[in-house]
Scaffold this motif. Sequence first.
Motif: not given
Length: 558
Positions: A113-118, A180-183, A466-472
């Motif tokens: 699944v694509a990793e989402k960027g900003n 490599g994040k989807l933008v 803050t809360i951070k979401i990470w790709n393990i």
Amino acid sequence: MRVAGVLSALLFGTAIVIVQPVATALTPSEIAEIAQQITVRIDGANTGSGVIMERQGNVYTVVTNWHVVQEKGNYTVHTPDGKKYTFNHSQVKQFRGVDLAIFQFTSNENYRVAEKGNSDQIKLGINISVAGYPQGTSDIKFIRGAISSRVSNPKDGYAFVYDIGGFPGMSGGAILDEQGKLVGIHGRAKTRPDTNATTVLGIPLNTYLSLALSVQSVATAPAPQPPNPPVANVPKAQPRNSPVATASSTAQFTLAKTLIGHSTKVNQYGVIEGQVESVAISPDGRTLASGSHDNTIKIWNIATGQAIRTLNGNSFSIVFNSVAFSPDGKTLASGSWDTTIKIWNVATGQEIRTITGYAPLMGSIAISPDGRTLVSSSFDKTIKIWNITTGQEIRTLNGHSSQVTSFAFSPDGRTLASGSIDSTIKIWNITTGQEIRTLNGHSGWVRSVAISPDGRTLVSGSGDNTIKIWNITTGLEIRTLNGHSGKVFSVAISPDGKTLASGSSDKTIKIWNISTGQEIRILNGHSDLVNSVAFSPDGKTLASGSRDATIKIWRLSE
């Protein structure tokens, strides 16, 4: 008790500041590999490309351009492994005002699944890569270039302009940044007849994310038994009482009841003695356990709100994140300031055994998914792994530079995540005891960690608010959630992996959409900081424990 109150008050204000590292750029070949794994080819009444955006169980969501799938008829999705899946135009959901659409297919294969960027960070001159399947070929094309312009009033959402040649059939393909994040979603090329100059355009990812919550679930049809090669339609929409459908994008939790039973006495430091430090819900969803500073653990009937029994045996306060049910729900583990971990029989309330060697200050415990091992933190900065049956120590993990405050096991039990006062999260191989990687990014101590049901995503709550979401897998940060005005003490992920709950010193609980990072709802009701939140196994109930000595039960509205 007095010592606990003083230390809690002191440590709530503690933050260790570190320098946030700059994200490391991947090589073009590494980005190309990611592009190949997340980009699909679409054939049918029209042709184009798409990006695998989400996964829920065996259901994958693909985003593409509306102009790729707007013609009526059947379409075929060609996935990176060469398999084919069909869907019909009637199963496509269009996004209003922009050239975007989504559809779904089912598969038991494990697609990336694509990793989402900003996309807001993509400025002029920033390098990007575009991937898609040119018309008439089964081979993906990967092109690199730079952003040449950003349109302030884009038509159909096309705000990105870049100096990359476009090819028919690549519409709907991925736009990736240097990590490599989807933008964005690639989609359109214009040629001026007077100069033959071609302008290539794409839609920023944040345009998609801002609209995703308003798009209802895709109307779907039953999935047939796939032949070989597999051909699958989108599954029928989940009924409202389905466990998978419980933590939907609306996630409207409302207060159902308040559980009162822990001591409400205020000590000389102004701290309520019965503040609830930890809550856990049993695997069958019927029972709740709460650990408190009044030295007790209470077992509650969630449906009635009545206390079933009180477990006494700890000579000092229950500490943070320190009550945990076994996977079968028959036993409960608790960690205490008296340096012991106790294993209890939930049905009888009897103490089964005591594990010594636990030396917490702001400690934590967790039980593995197979119920055989337990992990605990120690004041000496180590992590200890115990055999629950024998109470014997199996091994000690070293690596953090300060005490560990929280744990989360991966669903398969092979990986452990630990958050620490040293502001880092470490990922461990639980079998070997080896550190796999360290996640840096928080500027305050990490109070809580949680791993998604598919084991791919980690969420962390910190003293930096803050809360951070990470790709393990990669260790890269996906996004940061800002919204709490106080320290984030607890995070929990719903069983369907779509929704996040967070408890904070600002006395609120926030509900978030994990995929988009959007705040869905704020739950108010506690009169003091929220120490712990926990979802029920069906995702329909959320429990919260607070320093106000109460537990609140929140229910997902139908």
